[in-house]
Design a protein around this motif. Sequence first.
Motif, mmCIF file in Angstrom:
data_model
loop_
_atom_site.group_PDB
_atom_site.id
_atom_site.type_symbol
_atom_site.label_atom_id
_atom_site.label_comp_id
_atom_site.label_asym_id
_atom_site.label_seq_id
_atom_site.Cartn_x
_atom_site.Cartn_y
_atom_site.Cartn_z
ATOM 1 N N ASP A 1 -3.059 16.312 -4.855
ATOM 2 C CA ASP A 1 -3.114 15.600 -3.572
ATOM 3 C C ASP A 1 -2.179 16.256 -2.551
ATOM 4 N N THR A 2 -2.791 16.876 -1.545
ATOM 5 C CA THR A 2 -1.975 17.505 -0.498
ATOM 6 C C THR A 2 -2.102 16.735 0.826
ATOM 7 N N ASN A 3 -2.750 15.561 0.752
ATOM 8 C CA ASN A 3 -2.902 14.731 1.951
ATOM 9 C C ASN A 3 -1.622 13.900 2.144
ATOM 10 N N VAL A 4 -0.542 14.613 2.473
ATOM 11 C CA VAL A 4 0.784 13.991 2.545
ATOM 12 C C VAL A 4 1.383 14.310 3.915
ATOM 13 N N SER A 5 1.831 13.271 4.642
ATOM 14 C CA SER A 5 2.464 13.556 5.938
ATOM 15 C C SER A 5 3.612 12.577 6.172
ATOM 16 N N TYR A 6 4.465 12.896 7.123
ATOM 17 C CA TYR A 6 5.655 12.089 7.404
ATOM 18 C C TYR A 6 5.306 10.628 7.660
ATOM 19 N N SER A 7 4.121 10.407 8.278
ATOM 20 C CA SER A 7 3.789 9.031 8.658
ATOM 21 C C SER A 7 3.614 8.122 7.440
ATOM 22 N N GLN A 8 3.548 8.695 6.235
ATOM 23 C CA GLN A 8 3.405 7.871 5.028
ATOM 24 C C GLN A 8 4.766 7.608 4.376
ATOM 25 N N PHE A 9 5.840 7.851 5.128
ATOM 26 C CA PHE A 9 7.188 7.695 4.572
ATOM 27 C C PHE A 9 7.998 6.740 5.437
ATOM 28 N N CYS A 10 9.070 6.276 4.835
ATOM 29 C CA CYS A 10 9.995 5.398 5.534
ATOM 30 C C CYS A 10 11.332 6.128 5.603
ATOM 31 N N SER A 11 12.016 6.006 6.716
ATOM 32 C CA SER A 11 13.339 6.600 6.825
ATOM 33 C C SER A 11 14.346 5.469 6.600
ATOM 34 N N ALA A 12 15.271 5.655 5.662
ATOM 35 C CA ALA A 12 16.156 4.542 5.291
ATOM 36 C C ALA A 12 17.605 5.003 5.174
ATOM 37 N N TYR A 13 18.507 4.048 5.377
ATOM 38 C CA TYR A 13 19.936 4.352 5.411
ATOM 39 C C TYR A 13 20.687 3.160 4.823
ATOM 40 N N ARG A 14 21.752 3.464 4.066
ATOM 41 C CA ARG A 14 22.526 2.353 3.532
ATOM 42 C C ARG A 14 24.024 2.657 3.517
ATOM 43 N N GLU A 15 24.805 1.566 3.597
ATOM 44 C CA GLU A 15 26.262 1.678 3.463
ATOM 45 C C GLU A 15 26.716 0.780 2.317
ATOM 46 N N ALA B 1 5.629 12.190 -6.086
ATOM 47 C CA ALA B 1 4.202 11.905 -6.214
ATOM 48 C C ALA B 1 3.861 10.517 -5.650
ATOM 49 N N GLY B 2 4.773 9.968 -4.829
ATOM 50 C CA GLY B 2 4.494 8.672 -4.180
ATOM 51 C C GLY B 2 4.497 7.493 -5.139
ATOM 52 N N HIS B 3 5.367 7.501 -6.153
ATOM 53 C CA HIS B 3 5.355 6.439 -7.163
ATOM 54 C C HIS B 3 6.316 5.297 -6.827
ATOM 55 N N VAL B 4 6.219 4.807 -5.601
ATOM 56 C CA VAL B 4 7.134 3.766 -5.118
ATOM 57 C C VAL B 4 6.305 2.547 -4.711
ATOM 58 N N ASN B 5 6.801 1.343 -5.013
ATOM 59 C CA ASN B 5 6.136 0.141 -4.511
ATOM 60 C C ASN B 5 6.208 0.190 -2.973
ATOM 61 N N PRO B 6 5.063 0.350 -2.292
ATOM 62 C CA PRO B 6 5.128 0.624 -0.855
ATOM 63 C C PRO B 6 5.536 -0.576 -0.008
ATOM 64 N N THR B 7 5.573 -1.779 -0.593
ATOM 65 C CA THR B 7 6.006 -2.916 0.223
ATOM 66 C C THR B 7 7.487 -3.223 0.044
ATOM 67 N N THR B 8 8.039 -2.977 -1.157
ATOM 68 C CA THR B 8 9.469 -3.262 -1.353
ATOM 69 C C THR B 8 10.318 -1.999 -1.256
ATOM 70 N N GLY B 9 9.710 -0.817 -1.426
ATOM 71 C CA GLY B 9 10.480 0.436 -1.448
ATOM 72 C C GLY B 9 11.144 0.672 -2.795
ATOM 73 N N GLY B 10 10.845 -0.153 -3.785
ATOM 74 C CA GLY B 10 11.427 0.023 -5.131
ATOM 75 C C GLY B 10 10.743 1.187 -5.831
ATOM 76 N N GLY B 11 11.528 2.216 -6.199
ATOM 77 C CA GLY B 11 10.899 3.392 -6.805
ATOM 78 C C GLY B 11 11.534 3.832 -8.107
ATOM 79 N N ILE B 12 12.599 3.125 -8.539
ATOM 80 C CA ILE B 12 13.285 3.583 -9.756
ATOM 81 C C ILE B 12 12.377 3.408 -10.975
ATOM 82 N N ALA B 13 11.747 2.237 -11.090
ATOM 83 C CA ALA B 13 10.910 1.982 -12.267
ATOM 84 C C ALA B 13 9.740 2.973 -12.315
ATOM 85 N N GLY B 14 9.068 3.166 -11.178
ATOM 86 C CA GLY B 14 7.933 4.101 -11.135
ATOM 87 C C GLY B 14 8.372 5.495 -11.547
#
Length: 457
Positions: free
Chosen positions: A179-193, A292-305
């Motif tokens: 799958d090469t149909n990957v672009s920035y618009s399918q990502f979230c930019s996130a920051y934490r302290e 490979a996009g293995h993240v829950n796209p609504t919560t952003g949880g990706g450790i389990a995937g």
Amino acid sequence: MSTSHEYDVVVVGAGTAGCYAAATVADEGLDVAVVERKSEEEAGHIACGDALKGADAFPEAIPKSQIEGAFTNTGVDHGRFEIPQEDTVLDIPVPGELAVIDRLKYGRLLIDAAEHAGADFHYNTVVQDVTQAADGTVTGIRGIHSTDAITYDADVVIDGAGSLSLLQDKTDFSNTHFDTNVSYSQFCSAYREIVEVPEPVEWDDALVFKPTERAAGYLWYFPRTDTTINAGLGFQMTEEPMKLVEDLRRDLETRPEFEGAQVTDKLGAALPTRRPYDSAVADGFLAAGDAAGHVNPTTGGGIAGAAYAGTYAAEQAVKAVSESDVSEDALWRYNERVMDHFGARYAGLDVYNVLSTAVDVDDLMGLLASLPGEKLAEALYSGTTSFGPMLLAKTAKESFGYWSQILEFYRTKNLADELMEHYARYPRRAEALPVWQDQRDQLMDEIYEMTGAEPKY
Ligand SMILES: Cc1cc2nc3c(=O)[nH]c(=O)nc-3n(C[C@H](O)[C@H](O)[C@H](O)COP(=O)(O)OP(=O)(O)OC[C@H]3O[C@@H](n4cnc5c(N)ncnc54)[C@H](O)[C@@H]3O)c2cc1C
């Protein structure tokens, strides 16, 4: 100077996917190296909200018993959704086991476990390229260690290099279904302290969420302990960029419990909020986790995937190496296992993500405030939910004013269910993928039409 190494399997990235993959390969007695760009001290220091879900069922290669030393708060049992637009706070149960963790300690425990299983770790090594045979089979990687060129020859390369992995820019995937149909618009930019507060917070049994001022983003406050809080936020990259540091600061300043607080660590990163890759294999190559996009796209949880995908990728790699066939066909079963386990569900959840980019934030919040908490929890984690007649009647009363959105939500849910059914028919062979994709894309067209959202893929 230049150095070269030979391994059965080379894993790029010492994150969750990479460590689970390496431990699995080493357990099977094959030679495996993990190549990591960070130093030994920094490896495992990864931008995260620190919420770890479902560790009780994590793969055997690194079971919960080996990582629970990093669990700092196991008393969280619900999400607390603050909806300022409606002056409402929703308490939503979190299904299953959840721990808030010390992320660096967790990262180090993963590395220790993979090293103990027999994997070699090569730090300070930035992978810059892949090597491919004349027929396209990936045969290894090239990089820089300090200032020296370094190469690794391997039967299989596992890409665990995280979001927007450089390896995939460098690999020629023509003649494969990767799958090469990957672009920035399918990502979230996130920051934490990581913030130390002077007095214990009252909500140390909750993950606190709050919508950002614009749609398709949220702020979070996750209690590592009652005085150490992971505070962060993210936005969908389809939107106008947010000023993450300033926006977080503004919200922190409205919260009395953060008066006099000290920030002890800051990190940011991109994370995929999209469906899983249609295929994450090519000849001699597998991608796992964020790569490979293995993240829950609504919560952003990706450790389990990442833990599961790393394990499945490694199991397939071991089989392929043992049978001397590392072709795309021989690795295909990995895609099927990912889709079976969580990929179909994440693709369904992505539909709600698509919907959220097209609705007005006030409408969405009003609607959420009118819905019962346990049903929201179900929708958030399982990708589907159903309302009995009593609940429907109650919801209808409380949601007066939002009926048209509810109708749209309901229609979208039906399409998400259809999409998940389609993923349950994920092809068993690579050659059948294009037909399956065409049918899926037709369903996606209906979803875009229904929601009015911009096509994402
Ligand atoms: C701000 C934020 C908050 C999040 N909160 C949560 C949460 O609360 N709960 C949750 O479950 N998930 C959360 N996630 C998602 C989660 O962190 C990821 O899904 C998970 O870490 C993915 O693991 P991975 O192994 O695939 O990739 P990563 O953990 O990103 O590991 C990739 C590794 O590859 C290395 N690497 C990259 N490129 C190269 C290269 N060229 N050469 C050598 N090494 C390389 C990196 O240094 C890194 O060590 C969050 C993500 C972000 C950004």
